[in-house]
Design a protein around this motif. Structure first.
Motif, PDB file in Angstrom:
ATOM      1  N   VAL A  76       7.278  -9.172 -14.259  1.00  0.00           N
ATOM      2  CA  VAL A  76       7.056  -9.177 -12.969  1.00  0.00           C
ATOM      3  C   VAL A  76       5.402  -9.071 -12.707  1.00  0.00           C
ATOM      4  O   VAL A  76       4.642  -8.259 -13.251  1.00  0.00           O
ATOM      5  CB  VAL A  76       7.466  -7.845 -12.111  1.00  0.00           C
ATOM      6  CG1 VAL A  76       6.984  -7.858 -10.492  1.00  0.00           C
ATOM      7  CG2 VAL A  76       9.046  -7.676 -12.124  1.00  0.00           C
TER       8      VAL A  76
ATOM      9  N   ALA B 261       5.382  -3.140  -2.646  1.00  0.00           N
ATOM     10  CA  ALA B 261       6.781  -2.913  -3.157  1.00  0.00           C
ATOM     11  C   ALA B 261       6.712  -1.476  -3.536  1.00  0.00           C
ATOM     12  O   ALA B 261       7.783  -0.878  -3.455  1.00  0.00           O
ATOM     13  CB  ALA B 261       7.211  -3.796  -4.325  1.00  0.00           C
TER      14      ALA B 261
ATOM     15  N   ARG C   5       5.788  -4.715 -15.679  1.00  0.00           N
ATOM     16  CA  ARG C   5       4.929  -5.190 -14.344  1.00  0.00           C
ATOM     17  C   ARG C   5       3.279  -5.299 -14.627  1.00  0.00           C
ATOM     18  O   ARG C   5       2.639  -4.586 -14.858  1.00  0.00           O
ATOM     19  CB  ARG C   5       4.954  -4.114 -13.293  1.00  0.00           C
ATOM     20  CG  ARG C   5       6.484  -3.716 -12.839  1.00  0.00           C
ATOM     21  CD  ARG C   5       6.449  -2.628 -11.978  1.00  0.00           C
ATOM     22  NE  ARG C   5       6.372  -2.799 -10.362  1.00  0.00           N
ATOM     23  CZ  ARG C   5       5.202  -2.553 -10.003  1.00  0.00           C
ATOM     24  NH1 ARG C   5       4.173  -1.725 -10.727  1.00  0.00           N
ATOM     25  NH2 ARG C   5       4.968  -2.902  -8.637  1.00  0.00           N
TER      26      ARG C   5
ATOM     27  N   THR D 246      14.500  -8.409 -11.552  1.00  0.00           N
ATOM     28  CA  THR D 246      13.994  -8.814 -12.799  1.00  0.00           C
ATOM     29  C   THR D 246      14.127  -8.040 -13.855  1.00  0.00           C
ATOM     30  O   THR D 246      14.177  -8.291 -15.106  1.00  0.00           O
ATOM     31  CB  THR D 246      12.622  -9.176 -12.237  1.00  0.00           C
ATOM     32  OG1 THR D 246      12.715 -10.033 -11.026  1.00  0.00           O
ATOM     33  CG2 THR D 246      11.793  -9.993 -13.510  1.00  0.00           C
TER      34      THR D 246
ATOM     35  N   VAL E 218       2.192  -8.740 -10.402  1.00  0.00           N
ATOM     36  CA  VAL E 218       2.033  -7.604  -9.109  1.00  0.00           C
ATOM     37  C   VAL E 218       0.528  -8.323  -8.626  1.00  0.00           C
ATOM     38  O   VAL E 218      -0.249  -8.140  -9.102  1.00  0.00           O
ATOM     39  CB  VAL E 218       1.976  -6.415  -9.506  1.00  0.00           C
ATOM     40  CG1 VAL E 218       1.766  -5.478  -8.147  1.00  0.00           C
ATOM     41  CG2 VAL E 218       3.364  -6.079 -10.056  1.00  0.00           C
TER      42      VAL E 218
ATOM     43  N   TYR F  99       9.994  -6.441   3.996  1.00  0.00           N
ATOM     44  CA  TYR F  99       9.211  -7.086   2.887  1.00  0.00           C
ATOM     45  C   TYR F  99       9.312  -6.268   1.795  1.00  0.00           C
ATOM     46  O   TYR F  99       9.670  -6.628   0.544  1.00  0.00           O
ATOM     47  CB  TYR F  99       8.031  -7.653   3.418  1.00  0.00           C
ATOM     48  CG  TYR F  99       7.042  -8.398   2.327  1.00  0.00           C
ATOM     49  CD1 TYR F  99       7.654  -9.884   2.197  1.00  0.00           C
ATOM     50  CD2 TYR F  99       6.249  -7.921   1.769  1.00  0.00           C
ATOM     51  CE1 TYR F  99       6.784 -10.188   1.239  1.00  0.00           C
ATOM     52  CE2 TYR F  99       5.387  -8.367   0.530  1.00  0.00           C
ATOM     53  CZ  TYR F  99       5.862  -9.828   0.244  1.00  0.00           C
ATOM     54  OH  TYR F  99       5.180 -10.655  -0.441  1.00  0.00           O
TER      55      TYR F  99
ATOM     56  N   SER G  11       5.552 -10.170  -7.490  1.00  0.00           N
ATOM     57  CA  SER G  11       5.907  -9.359  -6.381  1.00  0.00           C
ATOM     58  C   SER G  11       4.500  -8.718  -5.721  1.00  0.00           C
ATOM     59  O   SER G  11       3.398  -9.275  -5.935  1.00  0.00           O
ATOM     60  CB  SER G  11       6.432  -7.934  -6.913  1.00  0.00           C
ATOM     61  OG  SER G  11       6.864  -6.996  -6.223  1.00  0.00           O
TER      62      SER G  11
ATOM     63  N   LYS H  57      11.269  -7.167  -1.696  1.00  0.00           N
ATOM     64  CA  LYS H  57      10.285  -7.160  -2.826  1.00  0.00           C
ATOM     65  C   LYS H  57      10.487  -6.222  -4.027  1.00  0.00           C
ATOM     66  O   LYS H  57      10.619  -6.336  -5.205  1.00  0.00           O
ATOM     67  CB  LYS H  57       8.790  -7.009  -2.568  1.00  0.00           C
ATOM     68  CG  LYS H  57       8.269  -8.169  -1.987  1.00  0.00           C
ATOM     69  CD  LYS H  57       8.358  -9.603  -3.112  1.00  0.00           C
ATOM     70  CE  LYS H  57       7.395 -10.640  -2.669  1.00  0.00           C
ATOM     71  NZ  LYS H  57       7.489 -11.801  -3.382  1.00  0.00           N
ATOM     72  N   SER H  58      10.943  -5.089  -3.738  1.00  0.00           N
ATOM     73  CA  SER H  58      11.509  -4.090  -4.790  1.00  0.00           C
ATOM     74  C   SER H  58      12.756  -4.476  -5.338  1.00  0.00           C
ATOM     75  O   SER H  58      13.003  -4.203  -6.477  1.00  0.00           O
ATOM     76  CB  SER H  58      11.777  -2.539  -3.862  1.00  0.00           C
ATOM     77  OG  SER H  58      10.435  -2.210  -3.565  1.00  0.00           O
TER      78      SER H  58
ATOM     79  N   ALA I  47      13.994  -7.270  -5.607  1.00  0.00           N
ATOM     80  CA  ALA I  47      13.822  -8.495  -6.450  1.00  0.00           C
ATOM     81  C   ALA I  47      13.114  -8.251  -8.078  1.00  0.00           C
ATOM     82  O   ALA I  47      13.218  -8.438  -9.055  1.00  0.00           O
ATOM     83  CB  ALA I  47      12.497  -9.435  -5.958  1.00  0.00           C
ATOM     84  N   GLU I  48      12.006  -6.923  -7.785  1.00  0.00           N
ATOM     85  CA  GLU I  48      11.523  -6.498  -8.883  1.00  0.00           C
ATOM     86  C   GLU I  48      12.673  -5.712  -9.802  1.00  0.00           C
ATOM     87  O   GLU I  48      12.946  -6.172 -11.164  1.00  0.00           O
ATOM     88  CB  GLU I  48      10.676  -5.444  -8.722  1.00  0.00           C
ATOM     89  CG  GLU I  48       9.396  -5.711  -8.269  1.00  0.00           C
ATOM     90  CD  GLU I  48       8.075  -4.781  -8.357  1.00  0.00           C
ATOM     91  OE1 GLU I  48       8.359  -3.832  -9.134  1.00  0.00           O
ATOM     92  OE2 GLU I  48       6.961  -4.877  -7.632  1.00  0.00           O
TER      93      GLU I  48
ATOM     94  N   VAL J 265      13.846 -14.467  -0.562  1.00  0.00           N
ATOM     95  CA  VAL J 265      13.033 -13.697  -1.828  1.00  0.00           C
ATOM     96  C   VAL J 265      14.267 -13.482  -2.804  1.00  0.00           C
ATOM     97  O   VAL J 265      14.334 -13.554  -4.094  1.00  0.00           O
ATOM     98  CB  VAL J 265      12.487 -12.653  -1.365  1.00  0.00           C
ATOM     99  CG1 VAL J 265      12.034 -11.838  -2.683  1.00  0.00           C
ATOM    100  CG2 VAL J 265      11.077 -12.889  -0.529  1.00  0.00           C
TER     101      VAL J 265
END
Length: 252
Positions: free
Chosen positions: A191, A143, A239, A164, A193, A153, A139, A157-158, A160-161, A112
């Motif tokens: 992002v 997250a 987002r 970004t 969601v 996970y 995402s 993911k957080s 990765a946010e 990820v």
């Protein structure tokens, strides 16, 4: 929403997943030059044969040198990149906090986050220079509302946010102090969601299941097309929920 992609090159990372295939199909049909990227060469080449304007590339996106080599090949074959759609990942979970294994963490971190870091850094200058440069990642609601069973996970993911949104900040400041006609912001990182994604194969495998709140991969594919036609400053760093079956929450 129809969008003219003539002359545009879009990299789809994680292209052989259900979401990846849907996005590749939509971009191909819209006229984009699509670089379909995945680690499995046979599957990515099979995908490329199935659609117009699609070139397949096998690459381990967790390997920075491999991504740099990929970028060279894409630019030579298709030209500068206008979009990077990052769909690489997977889900791993355990029972409670103590059930979060190191193996699962390493898998999630690599698939990820590392793949996103590598691709976004290598293609950043292309996206920044493009008049419609777009980076998009997918995402999960978890997250921002993590559970103990999905701690690893949600944490990845957080991250990765956050990465970004940092890319979005880079795009936002590109034009500071620039008085040229190109000073208006033209690149954006977003992002998407979702609760989770669903496709026809999942439905066929579990016909009794309703998948409440899930987002069909076709909705994601439509949203990917839409962001190229929306003014960059409206979506950069946003987002954007896809949980209502469409792109929602767009700022005015």
């Amino acid at each position: 929403m129809s969008q003219d992609f003539s002359g545009r090159t879009v990299v789809v990372a994680g292209s052989t997943s259900a979401a990846g295939v849907a996005v590749v199909r939509a971009l191909s049909q819209a006229g984009a030059r699509v670089a379909a990227v995945d680690i499995l060469e046979d599957r990515v080449q099979e995908l490329a044969v199935g659609y117009n304007n699609v070139t397949g590339y096998a690459c381990n996106l967790a390997d920075l040198q491999a991504v740099e080599d990929l970028a060279t090949s894409v630019r030579n074959d298709l030209g500068p990149v206008d979009g990077l759609i990052h769909l690489v990942g997977g889900w791993r979970g355990g029972t409670g906090i103590t059930g979060q294994s190191d193996d699962d963490w390493e898998f999630l971190h690599s698939s990820v986050l590392t793949t996103l870091r590598n691709t976004s850094r290598v293609f950043y200058e292309d996206l920044a220079a493009s008049p419609v440069g777009r980076l998009a990642v997918v995402s999960a609601q978890s997250a921002s509302s993590p559970t103990a069973d999905g701690a690893a996970y949600a944490a990845v993911k957080s991250a990765a946010e956050a990465w970004t949104l940092a890319v979005a900040d880079g795009f936002r400041h590109l034009q500071e102090g620039d008085d040229s006609p190109r000073s208006a912001q033209h690149s954006a990182a977003v992002v998407f969601v979702v609760k989770a994604l669903v496709d026809d194969r999942m439905r066929a495998a579990q016909p009794e299941r309703k998948f409440p709140g899930y987002t069909d991969v076709s909705v994601l594919a439509d949203a990917v097309q839409q962001i190229f036609g929306i003014e960059a400053k409206r979506i950069n760093g946003q987002r954007l929920p896809l949980t209502a079956g469409q792109l929602v929450g767009l700022p005015a």
